[in-house]
Design an enzyme around this catalytic site. Structure first.
Site, PDB file in Angstrom:
ATOM      1  N   ASP A  55     -26.368  18.411 -49.882  1.00 11.97           N
ATOM      2  CA  ASP A  55     -27.536  19.019 -50.504  1.00 11.97           C
ATOM      3  C   ASP A  55     -28.366  17.982 -51.267  1.00 11.97           C
ATOM      4  OD1 ASP A  55     -29.311  20.909 -51.304  1.00 11.97           O
ATOM      5  OD2 ASP A  55     -27.873  22.159 -52.349  1.00 11.97           O
ATOM      6  N   ARG A  94     -37.817  12.805 -49.388  1.00 12.14           N
ATOM      7  CA  ARG A  94     -38.611  11.964 -50.287  1.00 12.14           C
ATOM      8  C   ARG A  94     -38.782  10.561 -49.720  1.00 12.14           C
ATOM      9  NH1 ARG A  94     -36.108  15.464 -53.921  1.00 12.14           N
ATOM     10  NH2 ARG A  94     -34.183  14.261 -53.949  1.00 12.14           N
ATOM     11  N   VAL A 144     -29.967  18.232 -41.670  1.00 12.57           N
ATOM     12  CA  VAL A 144     -28.907  17.988 -42.663  1.00 12.57           C
ATOM     13  C   VAL A 144     -28.684  19.233 -43.519  1.00 12.57           C
ATOM     14  CG1 VAL A 144     -28.304  16.606 -44.703  1.00 12.57           C
ATOM     15  CG2 VAL A 144     -29.269  15.491 -42.681  1.00 12.57           C
ATOM     16  N   ASN A 189     -34.152  18.764 -42.377  1.00 20.60           N
ATOM     17  CA  ASN A 189     -33.790  20.168 -42.114  1.00 20.60           C
ATOM     18  C   ASN A 189     -32.454  20.270 -41.366  1.00 20.60           C
ATOM     19  OD1 ASN A 189     -36.144  20.885 -43.315  1.00 20.60           O
ATOM     20  ND2 ASN A 189     -37.192  21.557 -41.462  1.00 20.60           N
ATOM     21  N   ASP A 203     -33.808  24.919 -47.938  1.00 23.25           N
ATOM     22  CA  ASP A 203     -32.755  24.388 -48.808  1.00 23.25           C
ATOM     23  C   ASP A 203     -32.209  25.493 -49.722  1.00 23.25           C
ATOM     24  OD1 ASP A 203     -31.437  23.142 -51.031  1.00 23.25           O
ATOM     25  OD2 ASP A 203     -32.352  21.241 -50.493  1.00 23.25           O
ATOM     26  N   ASP A 214     -28.654  27.562 -49.621  1.00 19.32           N
ATOM     27  CA  ASP A 214     -27.775  27.552 -50.813  1.00 19.32           C
ATOM     28  C   ASP A 214     -27.248  28.954 -51.102  1.00 19.32           C
ATOM     29  OD1 ASP A 214     -28.222  24.877 -51.146  1.00 19.32           O
ATOM     30  OD2 ASP A 214     -29.628  25.086 -52.820  1.00 19.32           O
TER      31      ASP A 214
HETATM   32  C1  LIG Z   1     -11.424  28.098 -54.531  1.00 17.37           C
HETATM   33  C2  LIG Z   1     -11.886  26.954 -53.843  1.00 17.37           C
HETATM   34  C3  LIG Z   1     -13.140  27.201 -53.078  1.00 17.37           C
HETATM   35  C4  LIG Z   1     -13.880  25.964 -52.911  1.00 17.37           C
HETATM   36  C5  LIG Z   1     -14.764  25.663 -54.069  1.00 17.37           C
HETATM   37  C6  LIG Z   1     -15.557  24.483 -53.777  1.00 17.37           C
HETATM   38  C7  LIG Z   1     -16.188  23.994 -54.978  1.00 17.37           C
HETATM   39  C8  LIG Z   1     -16.819  22.693 -54.689  1.00 17.37           C
HETATM   40  C9  LIG Z   1     -16.680  21.820 -55.846  1.00 17.37           C
HETATM   41  C10 LIG Z   1     -17.510  20.915 -56.143  1.00 17.37           C
HETATM   42  C11 LIG Z   1     -18.717  20.641 -55.333  1.00 17.37           C
HETATM   43  C12 LIG Z   1     -19.782  20.132 -56.185  1.00 17.37           C
HETATM   44  C13 LIG Z   1     -20.906  19.726 -55.358  1.00 17.37           C
HETATM   45  C14 LIG Z   1     -22.167  20.077 -56.044  1.00 17.37           C
HETATM   46  C15 LIG Z   1     -23.268  19.687 -55.188  1.00 17.37           C
HETATM   47  C16 LIG Z   1     -24.488  20.397 -55.593  1.00 17.37           C
HETATM   48  C17 LIG Z   1     -25.540  19.889 -54.765  1.00 17.37           C
HETATM   49  C18 LIG Z   1     -26.843  20.401 -55.230  1.00 17.37           C
HETATM   50  O1  LIG Z   1     -27.047  21.516 -55.656  1.00 17.37           O
HETATM   51  O2  LIG Z   1     -27.814  19.465 -55.056  1.00 17.37           O
HETATM   52  C19 LIG Z   1     -29.079  19.798 -55.518  1.00 17.37           C
HETATM   53  C20 LIG Z   1     -29.037  19.552 -56.998  1.00 17.37           C
HETATM   54  C21 LIG Z   1     -30.220  20.174 -57.756  1.00 17.37           C
HETATM   55  O3  LIG Z   1     -31.390  20.008 -57.101  1.00 17.37           O
HETATM   56  P1  LIG Z   1     -32.442  21.227 -57.129  1.00 17.37           P
HETATM   57  O4  LIG Z   1     -32.859  21.511 -58.539  1.00 17.37           O
HETATM   58  O5  LIG Z   1     -33.488  21.014 -56.105  1.00 17.37           O
HETATM   59  O6  LIG Z   1     -31.489  22.406 -56.634  1.00 17.37           O
HETATM   60  C22 LIG Z   1     -31.759  23.751 -56.822  1.00 17.37           C
HETATM   61  C23 LIG Z   1     -30.965  24.257 -58.014  1.00 17.37           C
HETATM   62  O7  LIG Z   1     -29.651  23.754 -57.948  1.00 17.37           O
HETATM   63  C24 LIG Z   1     -30.969  25.771 -58.091  1.00 17.37           C
HETATM   64  O8  LIG Z   1     -30.036  26.103 -59.092  1.00 17.37           O
HETATM   65  P2  LIG Z   1     -29.905  27.579 -59.720  1.00 17.37           P
HETATM   66  O9  LIG Z   1     -31.247  28.119 -59.946  1.00 17.37           O
HETATM   67  O10 LIG Z   1     -29.147  28.362 -58.710  1.00 17.37           O
HETATM   68  O11 LIG Z   1     -29.141  27.392 -60.963  1.00 17.37           O
HETATM   69  C25 LIG Z   1     -30.627  26.409 -56.764  1.00 17.37           C
HETATM   70  O12 LIG Z   1     -30.862  27.721 -56.844  1.00 17.37           O
HETATM   71  C26 LIG Z   1     -31.498  25.889 -55.650  1.00 17.37           C
HETATM   72  O13 LIG Z   1     -31.105  26.495 -54.445  1.00 17.37           O
HETATM   73  C27 LIG Z   1     -31.362  24.398 -55.532  1.00 17.37           C
HETATM   74  O14 LIG Z   1     -32.182  23.936 -54.486  1.00 17.37           O
HETATM   75  O15 LIG Z   1     -28.943  18.146 -57.128  1.00 17.37           O
HETATM   76  C28 LIG Z   1     -28.389  17.638 -58.266  1.00 17.37           C
HETATM   77  O16 LIG Z   1     -28.974  16.878 -58.885  1.00 17.37           O
HETATM   78  C29 LIG Z   1     -27.051  18.043 -58.695  1.00 17.37           C
HETATM   79  C30 LIG Z   1     -26.105  17.030 -58.290  1.00 17.37           C
HETATM   80  C31 LIG Z   1     -24.780  17.354 -58.825  1.00 17.37           C
HETATM   81  C32 LIG Z   1     -23.773  16.590 -58.071  1.00 17.37           C
HETATM   82  C33 LIG Z   1     -22.451  16.770 -58.681  1.00 17.37           C
HETATM   83  C34 LIG Z   1     -21.498  15.977 -57.875  1.00 17.37           C
HETATM   84  C35 LIG Z   1     -20.119  16.232 -58.269  1.00 17.37           C
HETATM   85  C36 LIG Z   1     -19.234  15.708 -57.214  1.00 17.37           C
HETATM   86  C37 LIG Z   1     -18.011  16.125 -57.044  1.00 17.37           C
HETATM   87  C38 LIG Z   1     -17.405  17.031 -58.005  1.00 17.37           C
HETATM   88  C39 LIG Z   1     -16.106  17.546 -57.534  1.00 17.37           C
HETATM   89  C40 LIG Z   1     -15.536  18.342 -58.649  1.00 17.37           C
HETATM   90  C41 LIG Z   1     -14.250  18.951 -58.292  1.00 17.37           C
HETATM   91  C42 LIG Z   1     -13.591  19.452 -59.510  1.00 17.37           C
HETATM   92  C43 LIG Z   1     -13.141  18.331 -60.384  1.00 17.37           C
HETATM   93  C44 LIG Z   1     -12.349  18.851 -61.512  1.00 17.37           C
HETATM   94  C45 LIG Z   1     -11.757  17.794 -62.335  1.00 17.37           C
HETATM   95  N1  LIG Z   2     -34.770  20.067 -45.612  1.00 16.00           N
HETATM   96  C1  LIG Z   2     -35.361  19.757 -46.782  1.00 16.00           C
HETATM   97  C2  LIG Z   2     -34.663  19.808 -47.994  1.00 16.00           C
HETATM   98  C3  LIG Z   2     -35.314  19.493 -49.152  1.00 16.00           C
HETATM   99  N2  LIG Z   2     -36.617  19.121 -49.131  1.00 16.00           N
HETATM  100  C4  LIG Z   2     -37.314  18.768 -50.376  1.00 16.00           C
HETATM  101  O1  LIG Z   2     -36.397  18.276 -51.360  1.00 16.00           O
HETATM  102  C5  LIG Z   2     -36.338  19.152 -52.483  1.00 16.00           C
HETATM  103  C6  LIG Z   2     -34.917  19.400 -52.906  1.00 16.00           C
HETATM  104  O2  LIG Z   2     -34.299  18.185 -53.129  1.00 16.00           O
HETATM  105  P1  LIG Z   2     -32.693  18.090 -53.378  1.00 16.00           P
HETATM  106  O3  LIG Z   2     -32.433  16.650 -53.547  1.00 16.00           O
HETATM  107  O4  LIG Z   2     -32.430  18.877 -54.591  1.00 16.00           O
HETATM  108  O5  LIG Z   2     -32.088  18.669 -52.165  1.00 16.00           O
HETATM  109  C7  LIG Z   2     -37.007  20.439 -52.019  1.00 16.00           C
HETATM  110  O6  LIG Z   2     -37.625  21.110 -53.094  1.00 16.00           O
HETATM  111  C8  LIG Z   2     -38.016  19.955 -50.996  1.00 16.00           C
HETATM  112  O7  LIG Z   2     -39.177  19.510 -51.646  1.00 16.00           O
HETATM  113  C9  LIG Z   2     -37.306  19.062 -47.927  1.00 16.00           C
HETATM  114  O8  LIG Z   2     -38.516  18.722 -47.889  1.00 16.00           O
HETATM  115  N3  LIG Z   2     -36.661  19.384 -46.755  1.00 16.00           N
HETATM  116 MG   LIG Z   3     -29.765  23.061 -51.793  1.00 15.70          MG
HETATM  117 MG   LIG Z   4     -30.964  19.757 -51.015  1.00 15.69          MG
END
Ligand SMILES: CCCCCCCC/C=C\CCCCCCCC(=O)OC[C@H](COP(=O)(O)O[C@@H]1[C@H](O)[C@H](OP(=O)(O)O)[C@@H](O)[C@H](O)[C@H]1O)OC(=O)CCCCCCC/C=C\CCCCCCCC
Ligand SMILES: Nc1ccn([C@@H]2O[C@H](COP(=O)(O)O)[C@@H](O)[C@H]2O)c(=O)n1
Ligand SMILES: [Mg+2]
Ligand SMILES: [Mg+2]
EC number: 2.7.8.-
Length: 215
Positions: free
Chosen positions: A69, A77, A34, A32, A90, A94
């Site tokens: 995130d 986990r 983090v 939490n 979380d 977001d």
């Molecule tokens: C104008 C400038 C302003 C600054 C802009 C900044 C932009 C930042 C650019 C890039 C950052 C990318 C980081 C992405 C990290 C996302 C982390 C994340 O979401 O982790 C959780 C994710 C999914 O897990 P869950 O299913 O549990 O998550 C839920 C879900 O996402 C729901 O989605 P929704 O329903 O809304 O569609 C959310 O609602 C819900 O809240 C959420 O809990 O974990 C993943 O598996 C995703 C990992 C993806 C990581 C991608 C990493 C990419 C790294 C760097 C990229 C940098 C790119 C820069 C541009 C490059 C161009 C060439």
């Molecule tokens: N503070 C938190 C954050 C997340 N969780 C658990 O992890 C799931 C999301 O995982 P991500 O890798 O997508 O962040 C979330 O649904 C929770 O089950 C938690 O326990 N405590």
């Molecule tokens: Mg999140």
């Molecule tokens: Mg998370």
């Protein structure tokens, strides 16, 4: 697209994320903490830098903060205790982070009297929150809406591309990217609505069949 990105990035980033998550747990940091720290980082990047037009610095700070995130869930986990409050925290953080990011970009456009940019950023803000809301509400009603063109990570990465274009002095690129992102987000809302509509109708049909069987 979302699923491919999720699998590829989770697999490759997992190797980095796991040891960091384990080290933080050993140091006594909670998942939490983090989650909240990552959101504070996004707020600093968005309100402190993006809103003032320092988009490249904002991009770096927000990218690092958003990547936490993946850490919080991994920590939960690894500890073997994922909890419902953690999941709610979380997702709620977001929404606050996304609001701050797109709100700051809108504010930045406003300071430049670029009302089309303001409109594009606000469209992304509202449509992006709607994408997440439809999924959350569907899950609250016992259905799923885990589909659609762009999930949160894609939305952030697409915005990041806009930020990079702006950094390379392709200033109109950010606005173009925002309009594309807004449209893709609306399409995603529609995809999720269609999925939920189908499930709701199937449930209603089953209830009708059951009632017909009883009477
Ligand atoms: C104008 C400038 C302003 C600054 C802009 C900044 C932009 C930042 C650019 C890039 C950052 C990318 C980081 C992405 C990290 C996302 C982390 C994340 O979401 O982790 C959780 C994710 C999914 O897990 P869950 O299913 O549990 O998550 C839920 C879900 O996402 C729901 O989605 P929704 O329903 O809304 O569609 C959310 O609602 C819900 O809240 C959420 O809990 O974990 C993943 O598996 C995703 C990992 C993806 C990581 C991608 C990493 C990419 C790294 C760097 C990229 C940098 C790119 C820069 C541009 C490059 C161009 C060439
Ligand atoms: N503070 C938190 C954050 C997340 N969780 C658990 O992890 C799931 C999301 O995982 P991500 O890798 O997508 O962040 C979330 O649904 C929770 O089950 C938690 O326990 N405590
Ligand atoms: Mg999140
Ligand atoms: Mg998370």
């Amino acid at each position: 697209m979302a699923k491919i990105l999720s699998v590829v990035s989770k697999a490759s980033l997992g190797r980095v994320v796991q040891p960091v998550a384990a080290a933080l747990l050993r140091a006594g940091v909670s998942p939490n903490a983090v989650t909240v720290a990552g959101t504070v980082g996004v707020l600093v990047g968005a309100l402190g830098f993006a809103a003032r037009g320092h988009l490249v610095i904002a991009l770096v700070i927000i990218t690092v903060s958003c990547l936490t995130d993946m850490l919080d869930g991994t920590m939960a986990r690894l500890r073997g205790v994922t909890n419902k409050f953690g999941a709610l925290l979380d997702s709620s953080m977001d929404r606050i982070a996304d609001g701050a990011i797109f709100g700051s970009v809108a504010y930045y456009f406003a300071t430049r009297d670029d009302l089309r940019g303001v409109a594009a950023a606000l469209l992304c803000l509202v449509a992006g929150q709607a994408v997440s809301y439809v999924k959350a509400r569907a899950e609250g009603l016992g259905m799923t809406a885990n589909v659609g063109l762009i999930e949160r990570s894609e939305r952030l990465i697409i915005l990041g591309i806009g930020g990079l274009l702006w950094g390379f002095d392709v200033r109109y690129g950010l606005e173009v990217v925002l309009w594309i992102l807004g449209v893709l987000s609306i399409v995603t809302v529609a995809q999720r609505m269609v999925t939920v509509h189908r499930q709701a109708n199937e449930q209603a049909d089953r209830q009708t069949d059951q009632q017909a069987g009883v009477s």
